[in-house]
Design an enzyme around this catalytic site. Sequence first.
Site, mmCIF file in Angstrom:
data_model
loop_
_atom_site.group_PDB
_atom_site.id
_atom_site.type_symbol
_atom_site.label_atom_id
_atom_site.label_comp_id
_atom_site.label_asym_id
_atom_site.label_seq_id
_atom_site.Cartn_x
_atom_site.Cartn_y
_atom_site.Cartn_z
ATOM 1 N N LYS A 115 1.960 -2.954 6.585
ATOM 2 C CA LYS A 115 2.358 -2.679 5.195
ATOM 3 C C LYS A 115 3.836 -2.267 5.111
ATOM 4 O O LYS A 115 4.529 -2.623 4.154
ATOM 5 C CB LYS A 115 1.449 -1.613 4.574
ATOM 6 N N SER A 126 0.860 -1.192 0.000
ATOM 7 C CA SER A 126 0.000 0.000 0.000
ATOM 8 C C SER A 126 0.886 1.228 0.000
ATOM 9 O O SER A 126 2.067 1.149 0.387
ATOM 10 C CB SER A 126 -0.853 -0.013 1.274
ATOM 11 N N TYR A 157 -2.377 -1.252 10.349
ATOM 12 C CA TYR A 157 -2.302 -1.373 8.887
ATOM 13 C C TYR A 157 -0.972 -0.817 8.367
ATOM 14 O O TYR A 157 -0.288 -1.452 7.561
ATOM 15 C CB TYR A 157 -3.494 -0.616 8.279
#
Length: 275
Positions: free
Chosen positions: A174, A157, A170
């Site tokens: 990532k 991402s 998150y």
Amino acid sequence: MNLAMAERGALRAQSHLKDKVSLVTGSTSGIGLGIARALAGAGAAVVLNGFGKPEEIKATQEAIGADFGVPVAYSGADMSKPDSIAEMVQMTLDKFGRLDVLVNNAGIQHVAPLHEFPTAKWDAIIAINLSSAFHTTRLALPSMIANKWGRIINVASAHGLVGSAFKSAYVAAKHGMLGLTKVTALEIAEIGITCNAICPGYVYTPLVVAQIEGQAKSHGIPREQVIRDVLLAQQPNKRFATTDELGDIAVFLASEAAASITGAAIPVDGGWTAH
Ligand code: NAD
């Protein structure tokens, strides 16, 4: 020949991955499904994975098989469970005898301030968005090493490159995935296997639709305003990438033209991380 048949014929003609076997985690929806369809369009057999209604998953399997004329299998393995991941990879090897293109795409999101972040959500995000890629990669590598060819594509991402408030788990997962990508690439660099990460900004998928609905409710503003002023605030081109675009990028990374691209983090973010 009707138009649909002609289109299918044209799709089948792109067959540089013929005789290759691909496994795409989290491919019952969104980016994973776009990548699975694109790999099938390039001639690869596909193993789908992810959650959903059995009848919808069966219909997806049949549609990909009919559109591209490739075998399509499915594993309902839970990417938070190492044993389940091992069964999925073994099923792939038992069924097709090889695994050539591994796409680590399954992912979930949870948004909350760090001091309120539920610890169970942290554990789930690290397991699904990061640890699953370690498990699939370690289990897929022996087949790729035996065949002296392989492609590992990690769907990270823009949040693998920069942070955003309230997305601690998150962003950590990532960023971790980019570290895993580099180490994997270094270990297999001499034997015809590449490992790269794709770093999308916002792509219009069910994961993003859920964020739009959630933010519209919590800020009390219309969806359109959430899209422009909240979600795409950081994305200079002010458009969502599409799952088809992501699919084409994965097919490129799986091609011979990309044989010297390895250990890279490729932003697909409309200029977000150029800031
Ligand atoms: P999505 O919600 O549409 O799809 C997620 C997929 O993962 C589904 O198939 C779902 O069933 C599967 N999944 C979820 N938990 C699972 C589990 N425990 N085991 C197995 N499968 C599981 O989401 P998406 O937007 O297509 O996201 C796909 C990937 O792309 C994620 O890793 C996400 O972080 C990343 N990504 C998305 C965007 C975006 O804007 N949509 C941007 C950057 C990165």
